[in-house]
Design a protein around this motif. Structure first.
Motif, PDB file in Angstrom:
ATOM      1  N   PRO A  19      16.979  65.111  48.254  1.00  0.00           N
ATOM      2  CA  PRO A  19      17.885  66.009  47.525  1.00  0.00           C
ATOM      3  C   PRO A  19      18.708  66.871  48.490  1.00  0.00           C
ATOM      4  CG  PRO A  19      15.712  66.021  46.529  1.00  0.00           C
ATOM      5  CD  PRO A  19      15.593  65.255  47.818  1.00  0.00           C
ATOM      6  N   GLY A  20      19.990  66.986  48.195  1.00  0.00           N
ATOM      7  CA  GLY A  20      20.888  67.801  48.997  1.00  0.00           C
ATOM      8  C   GLY A  20      21.538  67.073  50.157  1.00  0.00           C
ATOM      9  N   SER A  21      21.088  65.838  50.460  1.00  0.00           N
ATOM     10  CA  SER A  21      21.693  65.103  51.570  1.00  0.00           C
ATOM     11  C   SER A  21      23.053  64.542  51.170  1.00  0.00           C
ATOM     12  CB  SER A  21      20.744  64.008  52.077  1.00  0.00           C
ATOM     13  OG  SER A  21      20.372  63.151  51.037  1.00  0.00           O
ATOM     14  N   LEU A  22      23.812  64.121  52.185  1.00  0.00           N
ATOM     15  CA  LEU A  22      25.193  63.695  51.978  1.00  0.00           C
ATOM     16  C   LEU A  22      25.354  62.214  52.297  1.00  0.00           C
ATOM     17  CD1 LEU A  22      28.029  64.826  51.254  1.00  0.00           C
ATOM     18  CD2 LEU A  22      28.379  65.161  53.708  1.00  0.00           C
ATOM     19  N   LEU A  23      25.962  61.488  51.366  1.00  0.00           N
ATOM     20  CA  LEU A  23      26.224  60.057  51.518  1.00  0.00           C
ATOM     21  C   LEU A  23      27.723  59.834  51.647  1.00  0.00           C
ATOM     22  CD1 LEU A  23      25.374  57.026  51.359  1.00  0.00           C
ATOM     23  CD2 LEU A  23      25.592  57.238  48.873  1.00  0.00           C
ATOM     24  N   GLU A  24      28.105  59.042  52.639  1.00  0.00           N
ATOM     25  CA  GLU A  24      29.499  58.615  52.765  1.00  0.00           C
ATOM     26  C   GLU A  24      29.572  57.164  52.317  1.00  0.00           C
ATOM     27  OE1 GLU A  24      33.033  58.777  56.014  1.00  0.00           O
ATOM     28  OE2 GLU A  24      31.140  57.921  56.718  1.00  0.00           O
ATOM     29  N   VAL A  25      30.460  56.878  51.377  1.00  0.00           N
ATOM     30  CA  VAL A  25      30.630  55.521  50.856  1.00  0.00           C
ATOM     31  C   VAL A  25      32.049  55.064  51.164  1.00  0.00           C
ATOM     32  CG1 VAL A  25      30.488  54.035  48.825  1.00  0.00           C
ATOM     33  CG2 VAL A  25      29.051  56.076  48.961  1.00  0.00           C
ATOM     34  N   LEU A  26      32.178  53.887  51.767  1.00  0.00           N
ATOM     35  CA  LEU A  26      33.479  53.308  52.068  1.00  0.00           C
ATOM     36  C   LEU A  26      33.825  52.318  50.967  1.00  0.00           C
ATOM     37  CD1 LEU A  26      33.031  52.650  55.903  1.00  0.00           C
ATOM     38  CD2 LEU A  26      33.730  54.750  54.721  1.00  0.00           C
ATOM     39  N   LEU A  27      34.986  52.513  50.352  1.00  0.00           N
ATOM     40  CA  LEU A  27      35.407  51.703  49.202  1.00  0.00           C
ATOM     41  C   LEU A  27      36.806  51.145  49.409  1.00  0.00           C
ATOM     42  CD1 LEU A  27      34.296  54.161  46.392  1.00  0.00           C
ATOM     43  CD2 LEU A  27      33.183  51.994  46.963  1.00  0.00           C
TER      44      LEU A  27
END
Length: 85
Positions: free
Chosen positions: A36-44
């Motif tokens: 919880p609270g972590s950051l995800l970077e998604v490339l689309l």
């Protein structure tokens, strides 16, 4: 704004070349695995993925903090919910 001013993600998920709705499903599975609270970077990819995935994540209860136009693709920064979505 320079790239260095963006928050550094805990995890990066490259979904370029992945079609809808699989890219949303993979993003949601990754978020469920994260703290919880972590950051995800998604490339689309441009087009349907960037049009659909951020809205679907928001409707699922996740916070899309930033959408970055990288010219040939987009990067979105998604905060993992503190409370399970």
């Amino acid at each position: 704004m320079s790239v260095s001013s963006f928050p550094y993600p805990d995890v990066q998920l490259d979904l370029r070349g992945t079609s809808c709705p699989i890219n949303f499903v993979r993003t949601k599975i990754q978020l469920e695995r994260m703290k919880p609270g972590s950051l995800l970077e998604v490339l689309l990819d441009i087009g349907e993925p960037i049009e659909q995935v951020p809205d679907s994540l928001t409707m699922a209860g996740y916070e899309v903090e930033e959408i970055i136009d990288c010219t040939d693709y987009f990067a979105i920064l998604v905060r993992c919910s503190v409370i399970s979505a």
